[in-house]
Design an enzyme around this catalytic site. Sequence first.
Site, short mmCIF file in Angstrom:
data_model
loop_
_atom_site.label_atom_id
_atom_site.label_comp_id
_atom_site.label_asym_id
_atom_site.label_seq_id
_atom_site.Cartn_x
_atom_site.Cartn_y
_atom_site.Cartn_z
N HIS A 1 -4.62 0.04 9.87
CA HIS A 1 -3.62 0.93 9.03
C HIS A 1 -2.77 -0.02 8.32
CE1 HIS A 1 -1.15 4.82 8.56
NE2 HIS A 1 -0.52 3.96 7.57
N HIS B 1 -0.82 -0.88 4.44
CA HIS B 1 -0.44 -0.56 2.64
C HIS B 1 -0.55 -1.86 2.07
CE1 HIS B 1 0.67 3.75 3.54
NE2 HIS B 1 1.01 3.02 4.72
N LYS C 1 -7.74 10.22 4.34
CA LYS C 1 -6.52 10.26 5.05
C LYS C 1 -5.80 11.65 4.64
CE LYS C 1 -2.57 8.80 6.68
NZ LYS C 1 -1.72 7.60 6.36
N HIS D 1 -1.70 11.48 8.87
CA HIS D 1 -0.06 11.49 8.81
C HIS D 1 0.45 12.63 9.79
CE1 HIS D 1 4.04 9.75 7.44
NE2 HIS D 1 4.38 11.04 8.11
N HIS E 1 -0.01 6.16 13.49
CA HIS E 1 1.47 5.38 13.49
C HIS E 1 2.10 6.59 14.66
CE1 HIS E 1 1.98 8.00 10.26
NE2 HIS E 1 1.89 6.94 9.36
N ASP F 1 0.98 -0.43 9.76
CA ASP F 1 1.81 0.46 9.09
C ASP F 1 2.49 -0.49 8.02
OD1 ASP F 1 1.99 2.59 7.47
OD2 ASP F 1 3.57 3.54 8.95
#
Length: 357
Positions: free
Chosen positions: A27, A29, A113, A150, A188, A261
């Site tokens: 995970h 970004h 996602k 999420h 997360h 994350d």
Amino acid sequence: MTLLHASNAPAVSPADSLTIIRPDDWHVHLRDGAMMRGVLQHTASQFGRAIIMPNLKPPVTTTAQALAYREQIIAALPAGASFEPLMVLYLTNDTTADEISRARDSGVVHAVKLYPAGATTNSAAGVSDLGKCMPVLEAMQTQGMPLLVHGEVTDPGVDLFDREAVFIERVLQPLRRALPQLKIVFEHITTREAAQYVAEADGPIAATITAHHLLYNRNELFKGGMRPHYYCLPVLKRETHRLALVAAATSGNPRFFLGTDSAPHARALKENACGCAGCYTALHAMALYALAFERADALDRLEGFASRHGPAFYGLPVNTASITLVRRPWTIPAQLMIDDTSVVPLDAGMTLDWTLA
Ligand code: DOR
Ligand code: ZN
């Protein structure tokens, strides 16, 4: 010096070095453009693969966009780097089952996602009515395409610190009853409730855990004043929750694996009257995880969590290369200049015990 164990256990010298199978980040970004070109090397230098979050502006909602984004990432890799970006589609109310087939056939899209609309950064285009997504979720279940969630409700009536636990009851349990074979990664996780749910639930479910949620509780946000570089979503929780996450990550249970994350934001957007959510940890991710595992006296479990459990869940081979962490003090820079944007890494200015060799 590294001590080799006769068993499959990773090599841990009592002293100063830890060699494990090259890990993956399930995970992360990376953003796009100059930010992506600046942060990519941090992830690629430690991890063999990474699940690349699709919450760009505009979001990565189609396989064609995912392929183009992947090309951008590959073009930005340093020469000789061996790193594989694993692409993800951003689920919307309008995603079609055909798009899932195209994603599956591409061979490079590995998951979809779910951002509940409004839950976090760039989630405005996310799902406002999960009911509308049922045909797509059924197609994903049939095709073995994992759904990454999420896991927070967006109901403004629910206390921010309770949004993950309420998500389990209101969204996750009904969804899993309807589609018991859908592969789900609860991303997360931050609470005891989530760790317990994932450990005990039937069927194909797993969870990623960040380094910052293993190392910190919510006090860190307010120590001596508001500290925006510790603000992420889901937000840090109480110490009891942190302890439950450490227990889960170090348990050896293959349902728990590494997902940083890591989420870079410009310093000016973090140190702001309405600061963005996200901690930048890609720079020193493995050193942060090693610290958390060492504090739990569980360095021998780091390889499972970082390198074995994720590929097993995603049905991918374990990496063949290895990495070595050495116990060498290293001071985290106060900031990184990425193009002309300042990004402040987590724990900036602090000294870490472990460094990637
Ligand atoms: O803290 C976070 N930052 N949580 C998320 O869910 C998104 C991420 C980001 O993209 O900045
Ligand atoms: Zn994220």
